[in-house]
Design a protein around this motif. Structure first.
Motif, short mmCIF file in Angstrom:
data_model
loop_
_atom_site.label_atom_id
_atom_site.label_comp_id
_atom_site.label_asym_id
_atom_site.label_seq_id
_atom_site.Cartn_x
_atom_site.Cartn_y
_atom_site.Cartn_z
N UNK A 98 1.04 -1.31 0.03
CA UNK A 98 0.08 -0.02 0.00
C UNK A 98 0.92 1.26 -0.06
N UNK A 99 0.33 2.39 -0.42
CA UNK A 99 0.81 3.76 -0.17
C UNK A 99 0.11 4.40 1.19
N UNK A 100 0.81 4.74 1.88
CA UNK A 100 0.40 5.32 3.32
C UNK A 100 0.57 6.99 2.95
N UNK A 101 -0.34 7.63 3.23
CA UNK A 101 -0.32 9.02 3.31
C UNK A 101 0.07 9.61 4.86
N UNK A 159 -0.90 13.02 16.62
CA UNK A 159 -0.89 11.82 16.05
C UNK A 159 -1.46 10.59 16.57
N UNK A 160 -2.40 9.89 16.34
CA UNK A 160 -2.76 8.49 16.94
C UNK A 160 -1.56 7.75 16.85
N UNK A 161 -1.92 6.52 18.17
CA UNK A 161 -0.70 5.69 18.01
C UNK A 161 -0.85 4.69 16.75
N UNK A 162 -1.98 4.64 16.09
CA UNK A 162 -2.19 3.92 14.91
C UNK A 162 -0.94 4.21 13.79
N UNK A 163 -0.68 5.47 13.91
CA UNK A 163 0.18 5.89 12.84
C UNK A 163 1.54 5.28 13.30
N UNK A 164 2.11 5.25 14.43
CA UNK A 164 3.12 4.93 14.85
C UNK A 164 3.52 3.59 14.63
N UNK A 165 2.36 2.66 14.58
CA UNK A 165 2.14 1.22 14.29
C UNK A 165 2.61 1.13 12.83
N UNK A 166 2.00 2.02 12.21
CA UNK A 166 2.08 1.74 10.58
C UNK A 166 3.72 1.96 10.32
N UNK A 167 4.23 3.34 10.66
CA UNK A 167 5.32 3.57 10.44
C UNK A 167 6.48 2.72 10.79
N UNK A 168 6.03 2.16 12.22
CA UNK A 168 7.18 1.07 12.65
C UNK A 168 7.53 -0.15 11.61
N UNK A 169 6.52 -0.33 10.87
CA UNK A 169 6.53 -1.55 9.99
C UNK A 169 6.90 -1.11 8.44
N UNK A 196 2.58 18.64 8.31
CA UNK A 196 0.97 18.52 7.79
C UNK A 196 0.69 17.28 7.17
N UNK A 197 -0.25 17.39 6.10
CA UNK A 197 -0.76 16.32 5.16
C UNK A 197 -0.26 16.31 3.93
N UNK A 198 0.39 15.06 3.46
CA UNK A 198 0.79 15.14 2.14
C UNK A 198 -0.26 14.95 1.22
N UNK A 239 -3.57 8.52 6.62
CA UNK A 239 -3.65 8.37 8.09
C UNK A 239 -4.23 9.75 8.61
N UNK A 240 -4.70 9.73 9.73
CA UNK A 240 -5.26 10.87 10.55
C UNK A 240 -4.11 11.77 11.09
N UNK A 241 -4.18 12.95 10.86
CA UNK A 241 -3.22 13.99 11.60
C UNK A 241 -3.46 15.22 11.20
N UNK A 242 -2.72 16.23 11.45
CA UNK A 242 -2.69 17.53 11.37
C UNK A 242 -2.40 18.05 9.92
#
Length: 235
Positions: A5-8, A22-32, A94-96, A119-122
């Motif tokens: 996938x491509x994650x924004x 930033x939600x912790x879910x974002x960290x889980x994605x970036x970690x992988x 911010x948001x790409x 992903x959710x963010x500012x």
């Protein structure tokens, strides 16, 4: 094998606290992820180190996508997908994809039939609009207005007329070191009853967001020098 996938991936708006925006879910994605396409490598590495200090920087594979990237270079940025490797897009702040060259890679991903996951963010644009009290049903973002004073005032007048006719919110920005001069041009150009919102340092401790008429702004003294800001008018 999992579908690549491509994650924004939204990044911080300055030195704000990651857990605040930033939600912790974002960290889980970036970690992988190890494959990233970014606007600036130095700031992207700093962002990843800030939110995930344990992530090994030497394992990151980073490609650059900015305003100088040619269209012929875009397909190469998606090559990790062929090996089942997902990609994260990170912009300067911010948001790409919103007022950002990352939109070109997102389009290419769609043409490649690759899932795109935002992903959710500012996003300073939408946070400013939400806090302005202006029309969130009809709005336009115009990016940077002309540097030339005469041209800039012409554009401001045109946007004011458009807003008056359509009831819309008109959003724009300026290079931070020119903010104070820009605000003076706005106050000297727009009608006294036109409303203006200035949202600067969004998500930071120094955040300031104020909406008022031009007449009200004329009675205020604010210093916006070198403070990232979003400007919104509504006539």
């Amino acid at each position: 094998m999992k579908t690549a996938k491509v994650y924004v991936i939204p990044s911080l708006l300055g030195e704000s606290s990651p857990e605040r925006v930033l939600p912790t879910y974002n960290l889980d994605i970036i970690r992988e992820l190890n494959h990233f396409v970014v606007e600036n490598e130095k700031s992207a590495r700093r962002f990843i180190k800030t939110i995930l200090p344990e992530k090994v920087q030497s394992e990151l594979k980073i490609e650059i996508l900015n305003k100088h990237t040619g269209d012929q270079e875009i397909p190469k940025l998606l090559e990790p997908l062929k090996d089942g490797k997902s990609i994260g897009i990170i912009s300067e702040a911010g948001m790409p994809g919103i007022a950002d060259p990352g939109a070109r890679l997102v389009w290419a991903a769609h043409q490649n039939k690759t899932p795109v996951i935002p992903l959710i963010g500012p996003s300073s644009i939408f946070l400013a609009l939400a806090a302005s009290g202006f029309n969130g049903q009809s709005f336009s973002f115009h990016g940077y207005l002309p540097i030339d004073k005469r041209e800039r005032r012409q554009v401001l007048s045109r946007l004011e007329n458009k807003s008056q006719k359509e009831g819309s919110a008109e959003i724009f920005m300026e290079t931070p070191y020119r903010n104070n001069k820009f605000l003076e041009d706005i106050k000297q150009t727009l009608s006294k009853n036109t409303r203006l919102c200035v949202a600067c340092d969004i998500t930071l401790e120094s955040e300031m967001i104020y909406s008022g008429t031009i007449q009200q702004w004329n009675s205020m003294q604010v210093d916006l020098h070198k403070r990232p800001a979003i400007f919104i008018l509504q006539a």
